[in-house]
Design a protein around this motif. Sequence first.
Motif, PDB file in Angstrom:
ATOM      1  N   THR A 151       0.837  -1.191   0.000  1.00 37.38           N
ATOM      2  CA  THR A 151       0.000   0.000   0.000  1.00 37.38           C
ATOM      3  C   THR A 151       0.877   1.248   0.000  1.00 37.38           C
ATOM      4  O   THR A 151       2.057   1.185   0.336  1.00 37.38           O
ATOM      5  CB  THR A 151      -0.936   0.039   1.231  1.00 37.38           C
ATOM      6  OG1 THR A 151      -0.135   0.079   2.407  1.00 37.38           O
ATOM      7  CG2 THR A 151      -1.866  -1.158   1.261  1.00 37.38           C
ATOM      8  N   PHE A 152       0.266   2.354  -0.392  1.00 36.37           N
ATOM      9  CA  PHE A 152       0.955   3.643  -0.304  1.00 36.37           C
ATOM     10  C   PHE A 152      -0.048   4.709   0.096  1.00 36.37           C
ATOM     11  O   PHE A 152      -1.245   4.595  -0.163  1.00 36.37           O
ATOM     12  CB  PHE A 152       1.645   4.010  -1.623  1.00 36.37           C
ATOM     13  CG  PHE A 152       0.713   4.251  -2.787  1.00 36.37           C
ATOM     14  CD1 PHE A 152       0.143   5.492  -2.991  1.00 36.37           C
ATOM     15  CD2 PHE A 152       0.421   3.231  -3.668  1.00 36.37           C
ATOM     16  CE1 PHE A 152      -0.709   5.713  -4.053  1.00 36.37           C
ATOM     17  CE2 PHE A 152      -0.436   3.437  -4.737  1.00 36.37           C
ATOM     18  CZ  PHE A 152      -1.003   4.687  -4.941  1.00 36.37           C
ATOM     19  N   ASP A 153       0.451   5.735   0.749  1.00 35.25           N
ATOM     20  CA  ASP A 153      -0.331   6.917   1.104  1.00 35.25           C
ATOM     21  C   ASP A 153       0.290   8.108   0.400  1.00 35.25           C
ATOM     22  O   ASP A 153       1.516   8.221   0.333  1.00 35.25           O
ATOM     23  CB  ASP A 153      -0.292   7.168   2.616  1.00 35.25           C
ATOM     24  CG  ASP A 153      -1.006   6.083   3.395  1.00 35.25           C
ATOM     25  OD1 ASP A 153      -2.162   5.783   3.056  1.00 35.25           O
ATOM     26  OD2 ASP A 153      -0.406   5.541   4.342  1.00 35.25           O
ATOM     27  N   TYR A 154      -0.543   8.989  -0.110  1.00 33.20           N
ATOM     28  CA  TYR A 154      -0.058  10.197  -0.761  1.00 33.20           C
ATOM     29  C   TYR A 154      -0.828  11.380  -0.186  1.00 33.20           C
ATOM     30  O   TYR A 154      -2.056  11.414  -0.238  1.00 33.20           O
ATOM     31  CB  TYR A 154      -0.259  10.128  -2.277  1.00 33.20           C
ATOM     32  CG  TYR A 154       0.257  11.349  -2.999  1.00 33.20           C
ATOM     33  CD1 TYR A 154       1.603  11.458  -3.321  1.00 33.20           C
ATOM     34  CD2 TYR A 154      -0.589  12.391  -3.329  1.00 33.20           C
ATOM     35  CE1 TYR A 154       2.085  12.582  -3.973  1.00 33.20           C
ATOM     36  CE2 TYR A 154      -0.122  13.519  -3.986  1.00 33.20           C
ATOM     37  CZ  TYR A 154       1.218  13.608  -4.299  1.00 33.20           C
ATOM     38  OH  TYR A 154       1.704  14.728  -4.935  1.00 33.20           O
ATOM     39  N   LYS A 155      -0.107  12.333   0.367  1.00 31.26           N
ATOM     40  CA  LYS A 155      -0.718  13.538   0.923  1.00 31.26           C
ATOM     41  C   LYS A 155      -0.701  14.622  -0.150  1.00 31.26           C
ATOM     42  O   LYS A 155       0.340  14.890  -0.750  1.00 31.26           O
ATOM     43  CB  LYS A 155       0.057  13.996   2.159  1.00 31.26           C
ATOM     44  CG  LYS A 155      -0.564  15.188   2.857  1.00 31.26           C
ATOM     45  CD  LYS A 155       0.166  15.503   4.149  1.00 31.26           C
ATOM     46  CE  LYS A 155      -0.338  16.676   4.905  1.00 31.26           C
ATOM     47  NZ  LYS A 155      -1.253  17.582   4.329  1.00 31.26           N
ATOM     48  N   LYS A 170      -9.730   4.044  -3.423  1.00 32.57           N
ATOM     49  CA  LYS A 170     -11.062   4.471  -2.992  1.00 32.57           C
ATOM     50  C   LYS A 170     -12.128   3.428  -3.337  1.00 32.57           C
ATOM     51  O   LYS A 170     -13.223   3.748  -3.780  1.00 32.57           O
ATOM     52  CB  LYS A 170     -11.411   5.832  -3.577  1.00 32.57           C
ATOM     53  CG  LYS A 170     -10.456   6.934  -3.081  1.00 32.57           C
ATOM     54  CD  LYS A 170     -10.848   8.308  -3.513  1.00 32.57           C
ATOM     55  CE  LYS A 170     -12.036   8.868  -2.843  1.00 32.57           C
ATOM     56  NZ  LYS A 170     -11.971   9.224  -1.451  1.00 32.57           N
ATOM     57  N   SER A 222      -5.675  13.443   1.188  1.00 30.98           N
ATOM     58  CA  SER A 222      -4.725  12.371   0.927  1.00 30.98           C
ATOM     59  C   SER A 222      -5.461  11.205   0.273  1.00 30.98           C
ATOM     60  O   SER A 222      -6.698  11.176   0.260  1.00 30.98           O
ATOM     61  CB  SER A 222      -4.056  11.901   2.223  1.00 30.98           C
ATOM     62  OG  SER A 222      -5.025  11.348   3.092  1.00 30.98           O
ATOM     63  N   GLU A 281      -5.064   6.712  -0.326  1.00 30.36           N
ATOM     64  CA  GLU A 281      -4.365   5.466  -0.049  1.00 30.36           C
ATOM     65  C   GLU A 281      -4.637   4.518  -1.207  1.00 30.36           C
ATOM     66  O   GLU A 281      -5.780   4.361  -1.636  1.00 30.36           O
ATOM     67  CB  GLU A 281      -4.848   4.827   1.247  1.00 30.36           C
ATOM     68  CG  GLU A 281      -4.103   3.530   1.558  1.00 30.36           C
ATOM     69  CD  GLU A 281      -4.581   2.875   2.840  1.00 30.36           C
ATOM     70  OE1 GLU A 281      -4.774   1.649   2.821  1.00 30.36           O
ATOM     71  OE2 GLU A 281      -4.751   3.599   3.832  1.00 30.36           O
ATOM     72  N   ARG A 304      -3.631   0.550  -3.043  1.00 33.34           N
ATOM     73  CA  ARG A 304      -3.121  -0.799  -2.774  1.00 33.34           C
ATOM     74  C   ARG A 304      -2.859  -1.483  -4.103  1.00 33.34           C
ATOM     75  O   ARG A 304      -3.718  -1.519  -4.982  1.00 33.34           O
ATOM     76  CB  ARG A 304      -4.134  -1.598  -1.964  1.00 33.34           C
ATOM     77  CG  ARG A 304      -3.624  -2.987  -1.583  1.00 33.34           C
ATOM     78  CD  ARG A 304      -4.527  -3.674  -0.580  1.00 33.34           C
ATOM     79  NE  ARG A 304      -5.840  -3.965  -1.108  1.00 33.34           N
ATOM     80  CZ  ARG A 304      -6.192  -5.145  -1.635  1.00 33.34           C
ATOM     81  NH1 ARG A 304      -5.319  -6.121  -1.715  1.00 33.34           N
ATOM     82  NH2 ARG A 304      -7.412  -5.324  -2.076  1.00 33.34           N
TER      83      ARG A 304
END
Length: 93
Positions: free
Chosen positions: A38-42, A62, A79, A81, A83
């Motif tokens: 997974t990654f998170d991007y703000k 989403k 932000s 998220e 996957r």
Amino acid sequence: ELRENELQLVVSPDGQAGSLAINQDAFFSIGTFSAGQTFDYKIREAGHGIYVFIIAGELELKGERFKARDGVGLTDLDSIEGRALSDLEVLLM
């Protein structure tokens, strides 16, 4: 050289983090992720949206599934998220 399982800033207005500097208020990040990661991007600037382009692989974002060569624009968020559903290469703008 791209780093595995994380996003890397490649274009920015001021060349931060070794990225290419452009005379625009825009940020481009690219990432390669192994299946299941997974990654998170703000979002970097309030009021900005993001365009996500899947270069290769499959991405869940989403609650939706996207495949290679799909793109999606998102607004009104702070932000996101994602996957990787398979080995993934993705560009965020």
